[in-house]
Design a protein around this motif. Structure first.
Motif, mmCIF file in Angstrom:
data_model
loop_
_atom_site.group_PDB
_atom_site.id
_atom_site.type_symbol
_atom_site.label_atom_id
_atom_site.label_comp_id
_atom_site.label_asym_id
_atom_site.label_seq_id
_atom_site.Cartn_x
_atom_site.Cartn_y
_atom_site.Cartn_z
ATOM 1 N N ALA A 63 -45.292 -3.333 -19.787
ATOM 2 C CA ALA A 63 -44.565 -2.550 -20.702
ATOM 3 C C ALA A 63 -43.773 -3.507 -21.782
ATOM 4 N N ILE A 64 -43.260 -4.470 -21.401
ATOM 5 C CA ILE A 64 -42.824 -5.682 -21.785
ATOM 6 C C ILE A 64 -43.871 -6.338 -22.918
ATOM 7 N N GLU A 65 -45.002 -6.476 -22.330
ATOM 8 C CA GLU A 65 -46.131 -7.199 -23.392
ATOM 9 C C GLU A 65 -46.496 -6.062 -24.396
ATOM 10 N N GLU A 66 -46.600 -4.810 -24.028
ATOM 11 C CA GLU A 66 -47.041 -3.958 -25.163
ATOM 12 C C GLU A 66 -45.838 -3.747 -26.251
ATOM 13 N N THR A 67 -44.594 -3.923 -25.789
ATOM 14 C CA THR A 67 -43.451 -3.875 -26.714
ATOM 15 C C THR A 67 -43.518 -5.202 -27.417
ATOM 16 N N GLN A 68 -43.781 -6.268 -26.967
ATOM 17 C CA GLN A 68 -43.814 -7.674 -27.826
ATOM 18 C C GLN A 68 -44.811 -7.476 -28.827
ATOM 19 N N ASN A 69 -46.072 -7.028 -28.427
ATOM 20 C CA ASN A 69 -46.991 -6.891 -29.463
ATOM 21 C C ASN A 69 -46.728 -5.977 -30.473
ATOM 22 N N GLU A 70 -46.064 -4.890 -30.218
ATOM 23 C CA GLU A 70 -45.559 -3.964 -31.410
ATOM 24 C C GLU A 70 -44.508 -4.701 -32.119
ATOM 25 N N ILE A 71 -43.567 -5.567 -31.726
ATOM 26 C CA ILE A 71 -42.803 -6.116 -32.564
ATOM 27 C C ILE A 71 -43.707 -7.295 -33.397
ATOM 28 N N LEU A 72 -44.563 -7.941 -32.889
ATOM 29 C CA LEU A 72 -45.266 -8.680 -33.652
ATOM 30 C C LEU A 72 -46.047 -8.054 -34.830
ATOM 31 N N ARG A 73 -46.574 -7.130 -34.460
ATOM 32 C CA ARG A 73 -47.270 -5.987 -35.557
ATOM 33 C C ARG A 73 -46.277 -5.917 -36.713
ATOM 34 N N LEU A 74 -45.110 -5.643 -36.196
ATOM 35 C CA LEU A 74 -44.138 -5.025 -37.281
ATOM 36 C C LEU A 74 -43.742 -6.361 -38.004
#
Length: 118
Positions: free
Chosen positions: A20-31
């Protein structure tokens, strides 16, 4: 046996949390990648005219001839590149918006109808 069962459950819980943390981190990087670059604080004539919404020729007349917009010339000579600060442009837009709010009567002044010649 009971102790090993708890440990396996804890490991599964940690793995799901890490995912879940990795998924959130990837979303932040995309934004962050999609975000537009910040607007510059110092602009050229063309950039400043586009920022304010005027044509470059009209904007140059406002700045150079009418002196209604502060500018600087890096060359220090009479001719050359014009640079504008974004804060000065924002102030210009604010003051011109205030002037537009005052109601004006359209057209030319008319003579009063009760004119007496003698």
């Amino acid at each position: 046996m009971k102790g090993t069962y708890i440990k396996i459950e804890q490991i599964m819980d940690i793995d799901s949390r890490l995912a879940a943390i990795e998924e959130t981190q990837n979303e932040i990087l995309r934004l962050l990648a999609k975000r537009a670059p910040p607007e510059p604080t110092v602009m050229t004539l063309k950039q400043a005219a586009e920022y304010v919404g005027f044509s470059p020729d009209h904007f140059r007349r406002l700045a150079v001839e009418q002196r209604s917009i502060p500018f600087s010339r890096p060359s220090g000579q009479q001719k050359g590149k014009l640079l504008f600060r974004r804060s000065d442009l924002d102030n210009f837009l604010d003051t011109s918006a205030m002037k537009e709010k005052t109601p004006k009567q359209p057209g030319r002044k008319r003579k009063p109808k009760d004119i007496h010649l003698w």
